[in-house]
Design a protein around this motif. Structure first.
Motif, PDB file in Angstrom:
ATOM      1  N   GLY A 114       0.910  -1.128   0.054  1.00 30.62           N
ATOM      2  CA  GLY A 114       0.045   0.089   0.122  1.00 30.62           C
ATOM      3  C   GLY A 114       0.855   1.345   0.183  1.00 30.62           C
ATOM      4  O   GLY A 114       0.381   2.456   0.150  1.00 30.62           O
ATOM      5  N   GLU A 115       2.210   1.253  -0.107  1.00 25.79           N
ATOM      6  CA  GLU A 115       3.168   2.250  -0.284  1.00 25.79           C
ATOM      7  C   GLU A 115       2.585   3.273  -1.529  1.00 25.79           C
ATOM      8  O   GLU A 115       2.332   2.404  -2.621  1.00 25.79           O
ATOM      9  CB  GLU A 115       4.356   1.697  -0.574  1.00 25.79           C
ATOM     10  N   PRO A 116       2.857   4.398  -1.676  1.00 27.71           N
ATOM     11  CA  PRO A 116       2.491   5.127  -2.859  1.00 27.71           C
ATOM     12  C   PRO A 116       3.581   4.667  -3.868  1.00 27.71           C
ATOM     13  O   PRO A 116       4.796   4.438  -3.645  1.00 27.71           O
ATOM     14  CB  PRO A 116       2.543   6.542  -2.376  1.00 27.71           C
ATOM     15  N   SER A 117       3.155   4.767  -5.040  1.00 27.30           N
ATOM     16  CA  SER A 117       3.958   4.548  -6.252  1.00 27.30           C
ATOM     17  C   SER A 117       5.319   5.503  -6.154  1.00 27.30           C
ATOM     18  O   SER A 117       5.044   6.535  -5.710  1.00 27.30           O
ATOM     19  CB  SER A 117       3.035   4.570  -7.503  1.00 27.30           C
ATOM     20  N   LYS A 118       6.271   5.190  -6.770  1.00 28.36           N
ATOM     21  CA  LYS A 118       7.277   6.019  -6.905  1.00 28.36           C
ATOM     22  C   LYS A 118       7.135   6.997  -8.084  1.00 28.36           C
ATOM     23  O   LYS A 118       7.785   7.924  -8.205  1.00 28.36           O
ATOM     24  CB  LYS A 118       8.657   5.268  -7.505  1.00 28.36           C
ATOM     25  N   TRP A 119       6.209   6.442  -8.881  1.00 25.39           N
ATOM     26  CA  TRP A 119       5.729   7.576  -9.904  1.00 25.39           C
ATOM     27  C   TRP A 119       4.510   8.412  -9.731  1.00 25.39           C
ATOM     28  O   TRP A 119       3.601   7.518  -9.139  1.00 25.39           O
ATOM     29  CB  TRP A 119       5.594   6.479 -11.152  1.00 25.39           C
ATOM     30  N   VAL A 120       4.516   9.345 -10.295  1.00 23.00           N
ATOM     31  CA  VAL A 120       3.165  10.394 -10.455  1.00 23.00           C
ATOM     32  C   VAL A 120       3.090  10.445 -11.804  1.00 23.00           C
ATOM     33  O   VAL A 120       3.669  10.660 -12.563  1.00 23.00           O
ATOM     34  CB  VAL A 120       3.338  11.559  -9.421  1.00 23.00           C
ATOM     35  N   LYS A 121       1.471  10.341 -11.910  1.00 26.98           N
ATOM     36  CA  LYS A 121       1.048  10.618 -13.472  1.00 26.98           C
ATOM     37  C   LYS A 121       0.303  12.064 -13.607  1.00 26.98           C
ATOM     38  O   LYS A 121      -0.482  12.097 -12.877  1.00 26.98           O
ATOM     39  CB  LYS A 121       0.109   9.601 -13.624  1.00 26.98           C
ATOM     40  N   LEU A 122       1.057  12.896 -14.384  1.00 29.16           N
ATOM     41  CA  LEU A 122       0.330  14.257 -14.499  1.00 29.16           C
ATOM     42  C   LEU A 122       0.028  14.117 -16.223  1.00 29.16           C
ATOM     43  O   LEU A 122       0.640  13.883 -16.909  1.00 29.16           O
ATOM     44  CB  LEU A 122       1.723  15.377 -14.311  1.00 29.16           C
ATOM     45  N   ILE A 123      -1.310  14.809 -16.079  1.00 27.50           N
ATOM     46  CA  ILE A 123      -2.178  14.750 -17.267  1.00 27.50           C
ATOM     47  C   ILE A 123      -2.134  16.361 -17.809  1.00 27.50           C
ATOM     48  O   ILE A 123      -2.598  17.013 -17.010  1.00 27.50           O
ATOM     49  CB  ILE A 123      -3.223  14.026 -17.235  1.00 27.50           C
ATOM     50  N   SER A 124      -1.760  16.645 -18.973  1.00 23.61           N
ATOM     51  CA  SER A 124      -2.142  18.028 -19.645  1.00 23.61           C
ATOM     52  C   SER A 124      -3.419  18.163 -20.260  1.00 23.61           C
ATOM     53  O   SER A 124      -4.236  17.302 -20.238  1.00 23.61           O
ATOM     54  CB  SER A 124      -0.863  18.263 -20.524  1.00 23.61           C
ATOM     55  N   GLN A 125      -3.582  19.408 -20.765  1.00 31.21           N
ATOM     56  CA  GLN A 125      -4.692  19.935 -21.133  1.00 31.21           C
ATOM     57  C   GLN A 125      -4.857  19.087 -22.321  1.00 31.21           C
ATOM     58  O   GLN A 125      -6.185  18.623 -22.567  1.00 31.21           O
ATOM     59  CB  GLN A 125      -4.559  21.291 -21.760  1.00 31.21           C
ATOM     60  N   GLU A 126      -4.029  18.667 -23.302  1.00 30.69           N
ATOM     61  CA  GLU A 126      -4.073  18.086 -24.473  1.00 30.69           C
ATOM     62  C   GLU A 126      -4.247  16.115 -24.075  1.00 30.69           C
ATOM     63  O   GLU A 126      -4.092  15.375 -24.941  1.00 30.69           O
ATOM     64  CB  GLU A 126      -2.986  17.983 -25.449  1.00 30.69           C
ATOM     65  N   ARG A 127      -4.453  16.135 -22.880  1.00 31.91           N
ATOM     66  CA  ARG A 127      -4.466  14.633 -22.318  1.00 31.91           C
ATOM     67  C   ARG A 127      -3.038  13.834 -22.495  1.00 31.91           C
ATOM     68  O   ARG A 127      -3.060  12.565 -22.712  1.00 31.91           O
ATOM     69  CB  ARG A 127      -5.501  13.810 -23.022  1.00 31.91           C
TER      70      ARG A 127
END
Length: 105
Positions: free
Chosen positions: A8-21
């Protein structure tokens, strides 16, 4: 198999999504340079559960440059020698300023 560990540790990666997806995977430590992202990931926001944040108001080119800056800041922020200059295209400066202000970084 998801990128978070089974504990249940948070992922090492974060997903950032822009205006154009467009989707950008950013190292969590780098993403935390942004006060806004840090707040979203460490509080009860829905974003903290799936490590995914959408920025419908930030264009891909601007978000990409902000992410480059996050990595730059992590890489050079702790050293005592002066870092190389962070290059910013003049036509992007205003958008970057607004995005950096919004993201608190």
């Amino acid at each position: 198999h998801n990128m978070a560990s089974e504990v249940g540790e948070p992922s090492k990666w974060v997903k950032l999504i822009s205006q154009e997806r467009h989707v950008f995977y950013v190292d969590r430590e780098c993403a935390m340079i942004s006060g806004t992202i840090k707040t979203m990931l460490t509080s009860g926001f829905v974003e903290s559960k799936d490590s995914e944040i959408q920025f419908p108001e930030i264009k891909s080119a601007v978000l990409e440059k902000v992410i480059q800056y996050m990595y730059y800041k992590v890489r050079y922020g702790r050293g005592n020698q002066s870092p190389p200059e962070f290059q910013i295209e003049p036509e992007m400066a205003l958008y970057l300023l607004m995005a950096a202000n919004y993201l608190d970084c």
